[in-house]
Write an enzyme that holds these catalytic residues in place. Structure first.
Site, PDB file in Angstrom:
ATOM      1  N   ARG A  25      -5.699 -10.016  -3.149  1.00  0.00           N
ATOM      2  CA  ARG A  25      -6.551  -8.831  -3.313  1.00  0.00           C
ATOM      3  C   ARG A  25      -6.730  -8.525  -4.796  1.00  0.00           C
ATOM      4  O   ARG A  25      -5.752  -8.416  -5.525  1.00  0.00           O
ATOM      5  CB  ARG A  25      -5.930  -7.620  -2.607  1.00  0.00           C
ATOM      6  CG  ARG A  25      -5.878  -7.785  -1.101  1.00  0.00           C
ATOM      7  CD  ARG A  25      -5.279  -6.579  -0.421  1.00  0.00           C
ATOM      8  NE  ARG A  25      -5.089  -6.825   0.998  1.00  0.00           N
ATOM      9  CZ  ARG A  25      -4.459  -6.010   1.824  1.00  0.00           C
ATOM     10  NH1 ARG A  25      -3.950  -4.875   1.369  1.00  0.00           N
ATOM     11  NH2 ARG A  25      -4.324  -6.307   3.095  1.00  0.00           N
ATOM     12  N   SER A 124      -8.224  -4.728   3.586  1.00  0.00           N
ATOM     13  CA  SER A 124      -7.595  -3.806   4.533  1.00  0.00           C
ATOM     14  C   SER A 124      -7.971  -2.356   4.289  1.00  0.00           C
ATOM     15  O   SER A 124      -9.113  -1.960   4.445  1.00  0.00           O
ATOM     16  CB  SER A 124      -6.081  -3.999   4.511  1.00  0.00           C
ATOM     17  OG  SER A 124      -5.462  -3.275   5.549  1.00  0.00           O
ATOM     18  N   HIS A 125      -7.006  -1.547   3.866  1.00  0.00           N
ATOM     19  CA  HIS A 125      -7.196  -0.108   3.710  1.00  0.00           C
ATOM     20  C   HIS A 125      -7.617   0.264   2.288  1.00  0.00           C
ATOM     21  O   HIS A 125      -7.729   1.446   1.969  1.00  0.00           O
ATOM     22  CB  HIS A 125      -5.900   0.621   4.058  1.00  0.00           C
ATOM     23  CG  HIS A 125      -4.722   0.099   3.281  1.00  0.00           C
ATOM     24  ND1 HIS A 125      -4.216  -1.162   3.480  1.00  0.00           N
ATOM     25  CD2 HIS A 125      -3.987   0.651   2.298  1.00  0.00           C
ATOM     26  CE1 HIS A 125      -3.205  -1.358   2.640  1.00  0.00           C
ATOM     27  NE2 HIS A 125      -3.053  -0.286   1.909  1.00  0.00           N
ATOM     28  N   ASP A 299      -8.455   1.812   9.780  1.00  0.00           N
ATOM     29  CA  ASP A 299      -8.688   1.462   8.381  1.00  0.00           C
ATOM     30  C   ASP A 299      -9.861   0.493   8.281  1.00  0.00           C
ATOM     31  O   ASP A 299     -10.562   0.236   9.266  1.00  0.00           O
ATOM     32  CB  ASP A 299      -7.421   0.881   7.742  1.00  0.00           C
ATOM     33  CG  ASP A 299      -7.048  -0.487   8.294  1.00  0.00           C
ATOM     34  OD1 ASP A 299      -7.419  -0.789   9.450  1.00  0.00           O
ATOM     35  OD2 ASP A 299      -6.379  -1.265   7.585  1.00  0.00           O
ATOM     36  N   ASP A 301     -10.302  -2.782   8.034  1.00  0.00           N
ATOM     37  CA  ASP A 301     -10.378  -3.980   8.881  1.00  0.00           C
ATOM     38  C   ASP A 301      -9.851  -3.743  10.284  1.00  0.00           C
ATOM     39  O   ASP A 301      -9.669  -4.686  11.054  1.00  0.00           O
ATOM     40  CB  ASP A 301      -9.664  -5.159   8.226  1.00  0.00           C
ATOM     41  CG  ASP A 301      -8.163  -4.969   8.105  1.00  0.00           C
ATOM     42  OD1 ASP A 301      -7.714  -3.810   8.001  1.00  0.00           O
ATOM     43  OD2 ASP A 301      -7.427  -5.979   8.098  1.00  0.00           O
ATOM     44  N   ASP A 303      -7.007  -2.917  11.594  1.00  0.00           N
ATOM     45  CA  ASP A 303      -5.681  -3.296  12.099  1.00  0.00           C
ATOM     46  C   ASP A 303      -4.695  -2.121  12.046  1.00  0.00           C
ATOM     47  O   ASP A 303      -3.658  -2.156  12.695  1.00  0.00           O
ATOM     48  CB  ASP A 303      -5.122  -4.526  11.379  1.00  0.00           C
ATOM     49  CG  ASP A 303      -4.887  -4.331   9.887  1.00  0.00           C
ATOM     50  OD1 ASP A 303      -5.330  -3.300   9.331  1.00  0.00           O
ATOM     51  OD2 ASP A 303      -4.257  -5.213   9.269  1.00  0.00           O
ATOM     52  N   ARG A 304      -5.038  -1.074  11.292  1.00  0.00           N
ATOM     53  CA  ARG A 304      -4.170   0.108  11.230  1.00  0.00           C
ATOM     54  C   ARG A 304      -4.756   1.243  12.061  1.00  0.00           C
ATOM     55  O   ARG A 304      -5.943   1.260  12.357  1.00  0.00           O
ATOM     56  CB  ARG A 304      -3.993   0.574   9.782  1.00  0.00           C
ATOM     57  CG  ARG A 304      -3.334  -0.464   8.902  1.00  0.00           C
ATOM     58  CD  ARG A 304      -3.076   0.062   7.505  1.00  0.00           C
ATOM     59  NE  ARG A 304      -2.484  -0.987   6.698  1.00  0.00           N
ATOM     60  CZ  ARG A 304      -1.656  -0.781   5.695  1.00  0.00           C
ATOM     61  NH1 ARG A 304      -1.327   0.452   5.348  1.00  0.00           N
ATOM     62  NH2 ARG A 304      -1.153  -1.786   4.999  1.00  0.00           N
ATOM     63  N   THR A 367       8.680  -6.208   5.623  1.00  0.00           N
ATOM     64  CA  THR A 367       7.282  -5.820   5.765  1.00  0.00           C
ATOM     65  C   THR A 367       6.401  -7.076   5.720  1.00  0.00           C
ATOM     66  O   THR A 367       6.590  -7.940   4.880  1.00  0.00           O
ATOM     67  CB  THR A 367       6.896  -4.844   4.643  1.00  0.00           C
ATOM     68  OG1 THR A 367       7.677  -3.659   4.796  1.00  0.00           O
ATOM     69  CG2 THR A 367       5.432  -4.483   4.706  1.00  0.00           C
ATOM     70  N   GLU A 386       4.905  -1.123  12.141  1.00  0.00           N
ATOM     71  CA  GLU A 386       5.251  -0.814  10.757  1.00  0.00           C
ATOM     72  C   GLU A 386       4.902   0.641  10.490  1.00  0.00           C
ATOM     73  O   GLU A 386       3.931   1.163  11.049  1.00  0.00           O
ATOM     74  CB  GLU A 386       4.442  -1.695   9.789  1.00  0.00           C
ATOM     75  CG  GLU A 386       4.765  -3.166   9.891  1.00  0.00           C
ATOM     76  CD  GLU A 386       3.920  -4.011   8.936  1.00  0.00           C
ATOM     77  OE1 GLU A 386       4.389  -5.081   8.555  1.00  0.00           O
ATOM     78  OE2 GLU A 386       2.793  -3.591   8.579  1.00  0.00           O
ATOM     79  N   SER A 388       3.531   1.854   8.045  1.00  0.00           N
ATOM     80  CA  SER A 388       2.278   1.977   7.302  1.00  0.00           C
ATOM     81  C   SER A 388       1.084   1.911   8.263  1.00  0.00           C
ATOM     82  O   SER A 388       0.101   1.219   8.012  1.00  0.00           O
ATOM     83  CB  SER A 388       2.172   0.909   6.217  1.00  0.00           C
ATOM     84  OG  SER A 388       2.377  -0.378   6.756  1.00  0.00           O
ATOM     85  N   LYS A 399      -1.437  -6.809  13.594  1.00  0.00           N
ATOM     86  CA  LYS A 399      -1.426  -5.432  14.088  1.00  0.00           C
ATOM     87  C   LYS A 399      -2.833  -5.085  14.564  1.00  0.00           C
ATOM     88  O   LYS A 399      -3.801  -5.701  14.135  1.00  0.00           O
ATOM     89  CB  LYS A 399      -0.910  -4.468  13.032  1.00  0.00           C
ATOM     90  CG  LYS A 399      -1.506  -4.573  11.646  1.00  0.00           C
ATOM     91  CD  LYS A 399      -0.791  -3.608  10.707  1.00  0.00           C
ATOM     92  CE  LYS A 399      -1.226  -3.808   9.251  1.00  0.00           C
ATOM     93  NZ  LYS A 399      -0.403  -4.801   8.551  1.00  0.00           N
TER      94      LYS A 399
END
Length: 582
Positions: A25, A124-125, A299, A301, A303-304, A367, A386, A388, A399
């Site tokens: 990233r 991601s986020h 988020d 993508d 996954d959260r 993690t 997790e 997060s 996730k």
């Protein structure tokens, strides 16, 4: 059928291409430097076995953030040049991270082909846009993130790369239109298959959950619902699942049009960044007066997830514990029982208590979702999470934010199966408080210090390790800060030996474990694009059911004071307050 040739391009190593816990990233301006993306993609191909490249099927899609469409065309051309047989792309380049995992594991092409792996384009986020973040990671044939053995090889390759290969004469593919484009090159035919982003994923969800039961809940006049995609890729699934399949009103959806810059927002589903949902659910500074019964956010993508009840926030640590405690009764996929459960080390011990009570196998891992993947592949783990805001199960190897929402809706549907037409609704808050009464409450918070000077962050962590050489000195210091805090029983740097492959992961976070079950954990996060993020986790366990209703920040205040002074957070970072508190 267009023909292409393979062009060999000379290049040289570019510093700093080490994948973190979820890939590489960086800022968009870094990725758009000459050869930057090309070097990383070629280094990945070079790190894979021949059967995962030559003649293989590769998935390439992501969360739709800025630069994704350009990156997809580059990767398609490089895949063709490296001998990949076919590339699968979600329509408009959109696939959530969990949907990519599902596609790799479940999708079968018209010719019987199955995916060997995937490039997922996401940060991601993290925010998106021309001046924000981009990311790329490789997932393996099991649908999960590449293990450290592969990411280490990729990084080594980036330090020695001299050339990359790209197709010459292969036109850009129209990824907005579903269909197959055929090309011919030195290795024979090469196809690009653009397919519907949601079909495979929706089919999988319907095989896991009782959609009819959830639909009865969602369409009940007793129940109200709100889902916020934060303009991330979850919007590509929300209307199809929640509105078309489950009968929610379209007005239940917030920010469900995916945007390259996430509408200028920060697509991180927490109380700080999901402001509109937080207000709608009756929390925050300007709360709505009549909130829905249930709310959730995703988020970038997807996954959260964040789970909210009416004027009530569910911590991710509690969420995974509650899902595990109710899964067998509420979710058909788990009707024969759970194989085991797992959590990341910084996540609160709420899941541990459930596992002990239900006599389940339990694992505490570093993690990074790949550690859960190993356990799942070995048949040792069914549900994991997790802190997060990541929750999931062994249906895929990532996730899964929408899965978590459907799990909660399943629990609510099960608890309310007899009172949807009359009687009092069992609420999210009721479920959480009943859980605390049964298992005790883990008061829990996380302080994030983002974009801290990397050198200062390392000095702080070294200071915390040095302190651990004398527990008696630590306890003397703590008593000088707060006499009402328990003594530290032990302190260490978390190290994990994988029970499946025997690999050892060191330096995974610094822990202070107290005699009363409380914990302080300090970690450097690997998900930022620049600087360092220090994460401080603070946890207090309360077994007395008469004391589980306190305000979390009030209950944790003594430990927070100890953590900040013990770590010398302000002296090392110059920060008087964290960037985000969750």
């Amino acid at each position: 059928m267009a023909n292409f040739t393979v062009n060999r391009v000379e290049t040289s190593p570019i510093e700093g291409q080490k994948p973190g816990t979820s890939g590489l990233r960086k800022k968009v301006k870094v990725f758009t430097q000459p050869h930057y993306l090309h070097n990383f993609v070629q280094s990945t191909f070079n790190a894979l076995s021949a059967e995962n490249v030559k003649g293989s099927t590769l998935v390439v899609s992501g969360d739709g953030r800025y630069y994704s469409k350009d990156a997809i065309q580059i990767i398609i051309k490089m895949a063709a040049a490296n001998g990949v047989r076919r590339v699968w792309v979600g329509q408009n380049g959109l696939l959530s991270t969990p949907a990519v995992s599902a596609v790799v594991r479940e999708r079968v092409g018209a010719d019987g082909s199955k995916a060997n792996g995937a490039f997922i384009l996401t940060a991601s986020h993290n925010p998106g846009g021309p001046n924000e973040d981009f990311g790329i990671k490789y997932n393996m044939g099991n649908g999960g993130p590449a293990p450290e053995g592969i990411t280490d090889k990729i990084f080594e390759n980036t330090k020695t790369i001299k050339e990359y290969f790209i197709a010459e004469g292969l036109p850009d593919v129209d990824i907005s239109a579903i269909g197959v484009s055929n090309f011919s090159g030195p290795d024979g035919q090469f196809d690009v298959d653009v397919f519907d982003s949601s079909s495979d994923y929706v089919k999988l969800m319907k095989s896991i959950f009782d959609f009819q039961s959830i639909q009865k809940l969602i369409t009940s006049p007793q129940f109200s619902f709100c889902y916020d995609a934060l303009h991330g890729v979850a919007g590509a699934y929300a209307k199809r699942i929640f509105v078309e399949e489950l009968g929610a009103k379209e007005s239940s959806l917030l920010n469900c049009v995916p945007k390259e810059d996430f509408g200028g927002g920060h697509p991180d589903p927490n109380l700080t960044y999901a402001k509109e949902l937080v207000a709608r659910m009756g929390l925050g500074k300007n709360p709505d007066s009549n909130p829905p019964e249930f709310g959730a956010a995703a988020d970038g993508d997807a996954d959260r997830n964040m789970i909210l009840g009416k004027r009530f926030f569910v911590t991710p640590s509690d969420s995974v514990a509650i899902i595990a405690a109710n899964a067998v009764q509420s979710i058909p996929y788990f009707s024969s029982g759970l194989k085991g459960v797992a959590r990341s080390m910084p996540t609160s011990a709420a899941l541990d208590v459930v596992a002990k009570s239900l006599n389940l196998k339990f694992f505490e891992v570093p993690t990074g979702w790949k550690f859960f993947g190993n356990l799942m592949d070995a048949g040792l783990c069914s549900v994991c999470g997790e802190e997060s805001f990541g929750t999931g199960s062994d249906h895929i190897r990532e996730k899964d934010g929408i899965w978590a929402v459907l799990a909660w809706l399943s629990i609510l549907a099960h608890k309310n199966k007899d009172n949807l037409n009359s009687g009092t609704l069992v609420t999210v808050e009721d479920i959480v408080k009943q859980h605390w009464a049964t298992f005790g409450r883990h008061y829990y918070t996380r302080y994030d210090y983002e974009n801290v000077d990397a050198g200062a962050a390392k000095e702080l962590m070294a200071h915390l390790v040095k302190l651990q050489s004398s527990i008696s000195d630590i306890n003397e210091t703590i008593k000088g800060i707060r006499s009402d805090v328990a003594n530290v029983a032990s302190a260490d740097e978390f190290e994990y030996k994988d029970p499946v492959d025997g690999s050892i992961s060191k330096h995974q976070g610094i822990r202070y474990l107290f005699e009363d079950g409380s914990r302080l954990v300090f970690r450097l996060s690997g998900t930022g694009s620049e600087g360092a993020t220090i994460r401080l986790y603070i946890e207090q366990y309360e077994k007395d059911s008469s004391k589980t209703g306190r305000d979390s920040q009030e209950a944790l205040a003594p430990l927070v004071e100890v953590a900040l002074k013990l770590s010398k957070m302000q002296e090392f970072t110059g920060r008087s307050a964290p960037t985000v508190i969750t």
